[in-house]
Design a protein around this motif. Structure first.
Motif, short mmCIF file in Angstrom:
data_model
loop_
_atom_site.label_atom_id
_atom_site.label_comp_id
_atom_site.label_asym_id
_atom_site.label_seq_id
_atom_site.Cartn_x
_atom_site.Cartn_y
_atom_site.Cartn_z
N MET A 43 0.85 -1.19 0.00
CA MET A 43 0.00 0.00 0.00
C MET A 43 0.89 1.24 0.00
SD MET A 43 -2.39 -1.73 2.93
CE MET A 43 -0.88 -2.35 3.69
N THR A 44 0.71 2.08 -1.02
CA THR A 44 1.65 3.18 -1.23
C THR A 44 0.92 4.52 -1.27
OG1 THR A 44 3.10 1.75 -2.53
CG2 THR A 44 3.42 4.11 -2.76
N LEU A 45 1.49 5.50 -0.59
CA LEU A 45 1.07 6.90 -0.68
C LEU A 45 2.30 7.72 -1.06
CD1 LEU A 45 -1.18 9.03 1.60
CD2 LEU A 45 1.17 9.77 1.17
N LYS A 46 2.16 8.55 -2.08
CA LYS A 46 3.32 9.36 -2.48
C LYS A 46 2.89 10.66 -3.16
CE LYS A 46 4.04 6.80 -6.82
NZ LYS A 46 5.01 5.99 -7.59
N GLU A 47 3.77 11.63 -3.04
CA GLU A 47 3.65 12.88 -3.80
C GLU A 47 5.07 13.27 -4.17
OE1 GLU A 47 3.55 15.71 -5.78
OE2 GLU A 47 4.06 16.75 -3.92
N ILE A 48 5.46 12.97 -5.41
CA ILE A 48 6.83 13.19 -5.87
C ILE A 48 6.89 14.02 -7.15
CG2 ILE A 48 7.68 11.08 -4.79
CD1 ILE A 48 7.50 9.70 -7.51
N ASP A 49 5.74 14.57 -7.53
CA ASP A 49 5.68 15.32 -8.78
C ASP A 49 5.81 16.83 -8.57
OD1 ASP A 49 5.28 12.96 -10.26
OD2 ASP A 49 3.14 12.99 -9.77
N ASN A 50 5.16 17.32 -7.51
CA ASN A 50 5.12 18.77 -7.30
C ASN A 50 6.41 19.30 -6.69
OD1 ASN A 50 4.20 21.22 -5.31
ND2 ASN A 50 3.03 21.21 -7.23
N LEU A 51 7.02 18.50 -5.79
CA LEU A 51 8.28 18.84 -5.13
C LEU A 51 8.22 20.12 -4.31
CD1 LEU A 51 10.94 17.85 -7.84
CD2 LEU A 51 9.99 16.49 -5.98
N GLN A 52 7.01 20.51 -3.91
CA GLN A 52 6.87 21.63 -2.99
C GLN A 52 7.06 21.13 -1.56
OE1 GLN A 52 3.29 23.81 -3.51
NE2 GLN A 52 3.77 25.36 -2.01
N TRP A 53 7.65 21.94 -0.71
CA TRP A 53 7.88 21.54 0.68
C TRP A 53 6.55 21.31 1.38
CZ3 TRP A 53 12.35 19.81 2.36
CH2 TRP A 53 13.51 20.20 1.71
N LYS A 54 6.48 20.20 2.09
CA LYS A 54 5.28 19.81 2.82
C LYS A 54 5.63 19.62 4.28
CE LYS A 54 5.20 16.76 -0.47
NZ LYS A 54 5.61 17.50 -1.68
N SER A 55 4.67 19.91 5.17
CA SER A 55 4.92 19.76 6.61
C SER A 55 3.61 19.64 7.37
CB SER A 55 5.72 20.96 7.14
OG SER A 55 4.94 22.14 7.06
N GLY A 56 3.71 19.18 8.61
CA GLY A 56 2.59 19.24 9.54
C GLY A 56 1.70 18.03 9.65
N ILE A 57 1.86 17.03 8.77
CA ILE A 57 0.98 15.87 8.83
C ILE A 57 1.45 14.90 9.92
CG2 ILE A 57 2.26 14.51 7.12
CD1 ILE A 57 -0.39 13.47 6.10
N VAL A 58 0.50 14.27 10.60
CA VAL A 58 0.78 13.25 11.61
C VAL A 58 0.29 11.91 11.05
CG1 VAL A 58 0.37 12.45 13.97
CG2 VAL A 58 0.48 14.90 13.49
N VAL A 59 1.19 10.97 10.87
CA VAL A 59 0.86 9.67 10.30
C VAL A 59 0.54 8.69 11.43
CG1 VAL A 59 1.66 7.74 8.90
CG2 VAL A 59 2.34 10.09 8.31
N HIS A 60 -0.70 8.22 11.47
CA HIS A 60 -1.10 7.23 12.48
C HIS A 60 -0.92 5.80 11.96
CE1 HIS A 60 -2.99 10.00 15.49
NE2 HIS A 60 -2.97 10.79 14.43
N GLY A 61 -1.10 5.61 10.65
CA GLY A 61 -0.87 4.28 10.10
C GLY A 61 -1.78 3.98 8.93
N ILE A 62 -1.78 2.71 8.54
CA ILE A 62 -2.64 2.20 7.47
C ILE A 62 -3.51 1.09 8.06
CG2 ILE A 62 -2.74 1.02 5.25
CD1 ILE A 62 -0.14 2.37 4.50
N GLU A 63 -4.81 1.26 7.97
CA GLU A 63 -5.76 0.31 8.56
C GLU A 63 -6.45 -0.49 7.48
OE1 GLU A 63 -8.96 0.39 12.18
OE2 GLU A 63 -9.07 2.05 10.75
N LEU A 64 -6.60 -1.79 7.70
CA LEU A 64 -7.34 -2.66 6.79
C LEU A 64 -8.61 -3.12 7.47
CD1 LEU A 64 -4.00 -3.60 6.19
CD2 LEU A 64 -5.34 -4.21 4.16
N ARG A 65 -9.74 -2.79 6.82
CA ARG A 65 -11.05 -3.13 7.38
C ARG A 65 -11.87 -3.90 6.36
NH1 ARG A 65 -11.20 2.54 8.61
NH2 ARG A 65 -13.04 2.79 7.28
N PRO A 66 -12.67 -4.90 6.81
CA PRO A 66 -13.49 -5.67 5.88
C PRO A 66 -14.65 -4.83 5.34
CG PRO A 66 -13.98 -6.27 8.16
CD PRO A 66 -12.80 -5.35 8.21
N LEU A 67 -14.89 -4.97 4.03
CA LEU A 67 -16.00 -4.28 3.39
C LEU A 67 -17.16 -5.24 3.14
CD1 LEU A 67 -14.01 -2.14 0.79
CD2 LEU A 67 -14.84 -1.44 3.05
N CYS A 68 -16.83 -6.44 2.72
CA CYS A 68 -17.87 -7.46 2.48
C CYS A 68 -17.23 -8.84 2.36
CB CYS A 68 -18.67 -7.13 1.20
SG CYS A 68 -17.67 -7.07 -0.29
#
Length: 281
Positions: free
Chosen positions: A256-281
């Motif tokens: 599972m991947t999250l990325k932003e590598i195109d804009n290259l603008q400085w980013k800050s302030g996000i708090v990463v809690h994690g990646i959760e997997l939950r059943p849908l059906c």
């Protein structure tokens, strides 16, 4: 015709174990005092718990409150409300009360975060609203890449799962860079050889703005927005995956991947809690 209540107890236990957790917790327990007693028995609930349940609970990072669950039913109800922490408090395990399926979450310490070990880019802090002892807090990066991996044997078979990136923003510092360009998210199935399993899962790459960019000139933003959770955090659905009913799932790892590598603008302030997997059906 034989009254069902006249059947031997072990037969009734077998019948109830072939229904569902919701049925046993609800309507079936109201049929009679005998059904209520049987609906609380370990043989009934043993069929609802995953076969590796005892092994998972034995790896619980904290002290298990045994007085909270003296039976398998008590264990199920407890873990629906309070997921337990595993792997040195970096992952959590619990159950979805509605479906009885496994829920799993990779905390930020269980993720691969580019430059995550460099204090000038990421710090690690205790966040009160998090279920984990510490979370990754973004100081500043222009290249954002976060990857989580999980073996599907940890998930319930014959189930479609949604993977959710869970986060919020640090209250005492401004967040920057996330309203200018969307992050790209995807869920990819790989075999033990590390190669994508194209014939069973074609990844969909989705775009999300973690902060609303407002209305673009086209009249709408070019990406989806996060959803608020009941625990006060936010999440985005990175994608879905269907776990097989048979042993083919033994050889599948979800990436599972999250990325932003195109804009290259400085980013800050996000708090990463994690990646959760939950059943849908």
């Amino acid at each position: 015709m034989t009254n069902i209540l006249e059947l031997p107890v072990d037969c009734l236990e077998k019948i109830l174990s072939m229904t569902s957790q919701i049925d046993v917790l609800g309507s079936l327990a109201l049929v009679s005092k005998q059904f209520l007693s049987i609906s609380n028995s370990d043989p009934v609930w043993a069929g609802f718990l995953p076969p590796n349940c005892e092994d998972i609970v034995s790896r619980f990072s904290g002290s298990i409150p045994r007085n909270q669950f003296g039976s398998k039913k008590d264990l199920f109800v407890y873990l629906c409300r309070f997921p337990i922490l595993l792997q040195n408090n970096t992952q959590s395990f619990g159950w979805d009360k509605r479906s009885g399926k496994t829920c799993y979450m990779l905390g930020s310490r269980a993720l691969s975060i580019i430059w995550g070990t460099s204090p000038e880019y990421w710090s690690w802090e205790s966040i009160p609203e998090s279920r984990f002892p510490e979370c990754a807090v973004l100081e500043k990066v222009c290249w954002l890449v976060i990857i989580g991996k999980i073996h599907t044997t940890l998930l319930s078979p014959n189930t479609t799962y949604g993977a959710y990136f869970v986060f919020n923003f640090k209250v005492d510092s401004g967040s920057t860079g996330f309203g200018h360009a969307p992050v790209k998210v995807s869920v990819l199935a790989r075999g033990n050889d590390g190669l994508p399993i194209h014939d069973r899962h074609t990844p969909e790459v989705k775009s999300f703005y973690l902060i609303s960019p407002g209305v673009q000139s086209s009249g709408r933003s070019l990406g989806e927005l996060p959803v608020a959770r009941s625990d006060g955090l936010m999440e985005i659905q990175m994608g879905t995956h269907r776990v097989d009913v048979d042993n083919k799932c033994q050889n599948v790892v979800l990436e599972m991947t999250l990325k932003e590598i195109d804009n290259l603008q400085w980013k800050s302030g996000i708090v990463v809690h994690g990646i959760e997997l939950r059943p849908l059906c």
